[in-house]
Each structure stands twice: as C-alpha cells, then as structure tokens.
Design a protein around this motif. Structure first.
Motif, PDB file in Angstrom:
ATOM      1  N   TYR A 165     -12.230  -2.992  -6.305  1.00 25.13           N
ATOM      2  CA  TYR A 165     -12.193  -4.283  -5.617  1.00 25.13           C
ATOM      3  C   TYR A 165     -13.586  -4.826  -5.326  1.00 25.13           C
ATOM      4  N   ASP A 190     -12.267   6.009  -1.109  1.00 25.20           N
ATOM      5  CA  ASP A 190     -10.830   6.068  -0.904  1.00 25.20           C
ATOM      6  C   ASP A 190     -10.091   5.559  -2.144  1.00 25.20           C
ATOM      7  N   SER A 193      -7.633   2.363  -1.293  1.00 28.27           N
ATOM      8  CA  SER A 193      -8.156   1.039  -0.962  1.00 28.27           C
ATOM      9  C   SER A 193      -9.336   0.606  -1.822  1.00 28.27           C
ATOM     10  N   TYR A 194      -9.985   1.536  -2.497  1.00 27.80           N
ATOM     11  CA  TYR A 194     -11.193   1.211  -3.251  1.00 27.80           C
ATOM     12  C   TYR A 194     -10.877   0.794  -4.683  1.00 27.80           C
ATOM     13  N   THR A 196      -8.392  -0.604  -7.784  1.00 29.55           N
ATOM     14  CA  THR A 196      -7.274  -1.487  -8.093  1.00 29.55           C
ATOM     15  C   THR A 196      -6.189  -0.679  -8.815  1.00 29.55           C
ATOM     16  N   THR A 307      -4.329   6.736   1.785  1.00 31.89           N
ATOM     17  CA  THR A 307      -5.683   6.907   2.324  1.00 31.89           C
ATOM     18  C   THR A 307      -5.891   8.294   2.912  1.00 31.89           C
TER      19      THR A 307
END
Length: 591
Positions: A165, A190, A193-194, A196, A307
C-alpha cells in the motif's frame, strides 16, 4: 500444388510445435501480466497491448495443443484431458475479455487470463529440454541456487508498487521473501495491513514453492509435460529427494505434489467451514483466508493475514480452527517419507484384515512395513508433543491460559506445544509467556520437525539418535540398537555433525546481533535466532525493530536453516575420492 500445400503445412506445424518459440512468447506474456498486476492501478485504463499479448500466447498454445493431440498425437491421455479443458477454458475467457461473450462469463476474466498466462509459461518452460549433465554443479549446489533464485525473484515481485500500500524497502522485501521461501514466518512488516491482496498472493506463491521444494515443482512438471526424463536428471533428483531407487524418483515426486494439494484443499475446506461471517466477511475473503492459512499451515510457514495471528479477536477462541491448522502443520512436519510409509501400512493392514475375515484365517506373518525411520519419528514427535503440552498447561495455567475454558486451555496448550516445532502460528502472546515456558520453546524449536518435511530444525530423528547414543554409552554398548535394528555409523556421524553445526550457526548469529543491536535483551536475541534457524517464525517482538545488519543476519540464518548447514558444506567443499586404506585407531580422552 499438393506438394506445396504439404510443405506449407509442415512449416506451420513445425512453427507451432517449436517449444523455444512458445516459451519466449509465454515469457513475454508473463512479464506483461506481472507488469499489469504490479504497476497499473485498478482505476487506470488497461492497455489493449496486454490483451493482444495474452491472446497471442493463448492462441499459439491452443493451436499447438490441437496439433499435438489430433495431428501428431504425441501427448499422453492424461495430458490430453488437461490440454483440452485448458483450451476450452482459455477460449471462453479470451472471448469474454474482448466482449464477444459479454454477459455469458461471470468470472473475473482479467484474473483468469493472468492464470492462463502463468499456466502456459509453466507448461512451455517444462517442455524445454534441460539436461543437468551440462551444468557443472552438484545436486547440493543446484538445490541451493534454486532457493536463491526464487528468493531474489520474490524480492523483486514484492518491490512492485501494487504489492504494498505504501512501498517497501529492499531489505524488508528481501527479508519477507526469504522468510516466505524458507517457510519461516518471521516478519518485519505486518502482512495483513502492509501488503495488498496481490502482495499477499505473491507471499502465498513463495510459501508454496518454497515449502515443497523448488526442484520438486520444476522437475515434476517438466516430467509431466514431456512424459519422461533423462537418466542423469533422475540420478540428481534421486539425491535431492532421497529416493531409494532411480525408477521411483518421479513416482515419488508425483505423490508429493498430489498429496500436498489434496491435503491443502481439504484443509482449506474445513477452515472455510469454521469461519464466522461476522469475522471474515464475503465469500472471496473467506476463500482466500482459508486457502492462505491452509497452505501456510501445511508448509509450516506461520504467515497469517491477521495482524496478531490467531491471537487476534475471536480467533484465539476458535478452537476448531486451531485444531485444523495444527493438524495441517503436524502432517506437514512429519515428512513425506513418513506419510507414504504410514499410507502403505494402512493399505496393507486393511487388506490383510479383510482377507483374514473373508477366509476365516488368522494372520501368521506380519511383514516389516513400518520402517525404523517412521517408528523413531512417530515416537519422538509424540513424546515431544505430549511433554510440551503438559508443561505448557502447567506453566501457563494462571498466565496466558487464564481467559480460556477447560477445553480451551487444553487446545491452546496443545497448540502452543506443537507450533514451536517450525509452524510459527501463535494463539497467545509469545512475549507474555513465562520464562519456564520459553525454555521449553527453545528446545522444541531447536529439535523442529522431521526429515523430508516442510519444517526445519535439527529434526526429530537427529535428536532421537543423539538420545539413543548416550543411553547406549551409559549401558556400555559399542553401537546403537533399537527395534532389533542397528543404527549405521554414517547416520550417527551425520546427526552429530548437524547438532554441532546448528549450535555453531545459532551461536554466531546471537553474537552478531548482540554486537549490531547491543541494546536488545540477550533472551529475545537468542529466541529470534533459534526461531530463524529452525524456520519457526515465533518472536518476542523484536523482529521489526532490528537494524539492517541484524536483519541481514536473520536472513542468512533463515536460509541456512532451510537448506541445512551440512548441505551448504557439501556444496562448497570438494568431495574427496574414497581411499582404500585405514589408519590404526586411537582412543581420544573425552571425559
């Protein structure tokens, strides 16, 4: 006129049967697909050039499939079915992408086109004639280079703009790719969340190909598409896969691929059924979650799209999910030779019982089916699991298990005892574990999984041989005997070499990180190094805070732990020719 038509047809036929041309076309299409997925955003217009390249690759392969199946008839029956299904599938998808069948095909044609291009590339590459005897490297070097190549490829893919992202540094991309290929699970960013969905798919691909073994994939698909292999190739592959007979090499590879995909598919189905719609929303999200964790579990990778791993939210109380994932990495950690041997035993056991029942005869002879490797691995694994579960339950009863009910405490303790054996998933906060529990985890991580598995560590058989050796010494024996068999001297030498080298590598890694990150606690550094060498993936929370030199050390340790130190030594040292002499033996003072 007829002769000219025949010549023209022969030229056309040779053009579409040329494997090298097909490979180059597929390579260009694959690079285009990677560029499209990695650089072009969803809201940006797609270039018509990509569609043309995909169509060219698909049509070239489709015509080649038609000629091979119906004109020259060089393909096997099984391959014909795959080819014809693929031909019909790709034609429909291609027509849908150009709007010819608009409304008839409901799937995401763009994604399926990417899959088709990837399949064509694998097929074209596998069909090339690759002769290992022309390559001046030994099997150990080939095995190591294959891992290095896929790690660098994975690093490049993770650096693509659409993989993350907000971008990722080269060292973090290299760390993540190495952790995925070496099925470790240590992360510096992570995963949830890091990265895509495209980036997570890259990680999943690296886990799968690294878990089973790059050479296993390449060799089997090459054999499958070409229908055979050279004698030299089979010799090399026999050494890599520890097959007893040359003729069994590709049969063993075939069983490995089939059993892997079958177990992962069954695991994904069961994981899907345990998911609550309020936790993971949407069919596609649930499907990806299930497939990701099934592959990560069986390959003992420990990567998760959550996560905090399975310690997140309601997942820490989803005991059926934990048991399914535990079953996956236990089977993956047993090793393919053990699984094959157990399947053979079960088949013979059922057959004998049915035969005895129908003939009303008692069985007079029981053949030696469960070999000594299987017996040692099963007993050692069971002993470590039971002991670890009991100790984890006792030490953590009033600590990390306090929020669980009676059944939940047992399941969590069981999961906590089996996951350090290279799985890397966590249902509790590892940093909150008591010191006594951490000491147990050190031993479990160091021992690891079993030989021929997707896990790491010194392996259960190595630990068993070392234990049997000091018991034999205590009894005054000059050899190791177990189950009416004698352990060979070579096995004993290899076991103690692996133990010594593992402690040397881990010790040097601890020293290096303590030097580069002197502010870090020695316990957390040691835990990180043991976890990296044994490809476990558990951490006390310092991975992302390590300096770049320390990350480089962990990368090296993960790689060494995956390919094994002994393999590295074999790769770099020249093999000594056997000398037909023997020096007088001398006793060395030990104790």
């Amino acid at each position: 006129m007829g002769a000219e038509h025949n010549i023209a047809f022969a030229r056309i036929k040779s053009l579409f049967l040329n494997r090298r041309i097909g490979f180059y076309i597929a390579l260009i299409a694959l690079v285009s697909a990677v560029y499209e997925m990695g650089f072009i955003k969803e809201h940006e217009p797609k270039e018509v050039l990509f569609k043309v390249l995909y169509t060219l690759s698909i049509c070239y392969e489709a015509i080649g499939i038609f000629i091979r199946n119906f004109i020259v008839k060089t393909e096997s029956k099984k391959l014909q079915i795959v080819d014809l299904f693929f031909l019909a599938f790709t034609l429909f998808i291609t027509a849908s992408e150009f709007g010819i069948l608009d409304g008839l095909v409901t799937v995401d044609s763009q994604k399926w086109l990417h899959f088709a291009v990837f399949y064509i590339f694998i097929r074209s590459y596998a069909a090339l004639k690759i002769d290992f005897k022309r390559v001046i490297i030994n099997p150990a070097q080939l095995f190591i280079l294959s891992f290095i190549a896929i790690i660098f490829l994975g690093t490049a893919l993770l650096l693509l703009p659409n993989a993350t992202y907000s971008g990722i540094s080269i060292i973090n991309a290299l760390f993540t790719a190495t952790s995925a290929v070496c099925v470790t699970g240590l992360i510096v960013v992570d995963t949830a969340s890091y990265f895509t969905p495209f980036g997570q798919s890259i990680i999943l691909f690296l886990i799968q190909i690294g878990g089973i073994g790059i050479m296993t994939f390449a060799s089997y698909f090459s054999y499958f598409f070409k229908g055979g292999s050279s004698y030299n190739n089979q010799l090399i592959l026999r050494d890599m896969n520890n097959a007893e007979k040359i003729g069994e090499v590709f049969h063993t590879l075939k069983k490995i691929i089939i059993i892997t995909f079958l177990i992962e598919a069954i695991g994904a189905i069961f994981i899907f059924l345990t998911l609550n719609g309020s936790v993971v929303k949407g069919f596609s999200e649930k499907l990806f979650f299930s497939v990701f964790h099934s592959i990560s579990g069986f390959c003992n990778a420990g990567f998760s799209t959550l996560t905090h791993g399975l310690n997140e939210g309601n997942f820490q109380f989803n005991y059926p999910l934990q048991l399914i994932i535990a079953a996956l990495f236990i089977v993956g950690g047993l090793g393919f030779p053990i699984v094959f041997n157990l399947v053979t035993y079960l088949k013979l056991f059922v057959k004998r019982k049915i035969k005895a029942l129908l003939q009303y005869e008692k069985e007079r002879y029981t053949p030696w089916v469960v070999n000594i490797n299987t017996r040692i691995v099963l007993i050692t694994s069971t002993a470590l699991t039971v002991t670890g579960t009991i100790l984890f339950y006792i030490f953590e009863y009033n600590n990390t298990l306090v929020n669980h009910n009676g059944f939940g405490k047992v399941v969590t303790a069981f999961f906590g005892a089996v996951t350090p054996r290279t799985a890397g998933f966590n249902t509790v906060d590892t940093a909150s574990l008591s010191f006594a529990t951490l000491m147990i985890l050190f031993l479990l991580m160091w021992v690891g999984a079993s030989p021929g598995s997707t896990g790491g560590g010194i392996k259960t058989s190595t630990f068993a041989i070392a234990t049997l050796n000091f018991i034999s010494l205590a009894k005054g024996k000059d050899r190791i005997e177990v189950f009416r068999r004698e352990i060979s001297t070579l096995s004993m030498r290899r076991a103690f070499a692996i133990i010594s080298l593992s402690l040397l590598v881990i010790g040097l890694a601890i020293f290096a990180i303590a030097y580069f990150d002197s502010e870090k606690d020695l316990l957390t550094i040691a835990f990180e190094c043991f976890s990296a060498y044994s490809t476990v993936g558990l951490s006390l929370g310092i991975t992302d805070a390590l300096s770049n030199p320390s990350k480089g050390v962990i990368i090296a340790v993960m790689f060494i732990g995956r390919v094994s130190t002994l393999t590295l030594l074999i790769a770099v040292m020249k093999k000594t020719a056997y000398k037909n002499y023997k020096y007088p033996s001398e006793e060395i003072l030990i104790n």
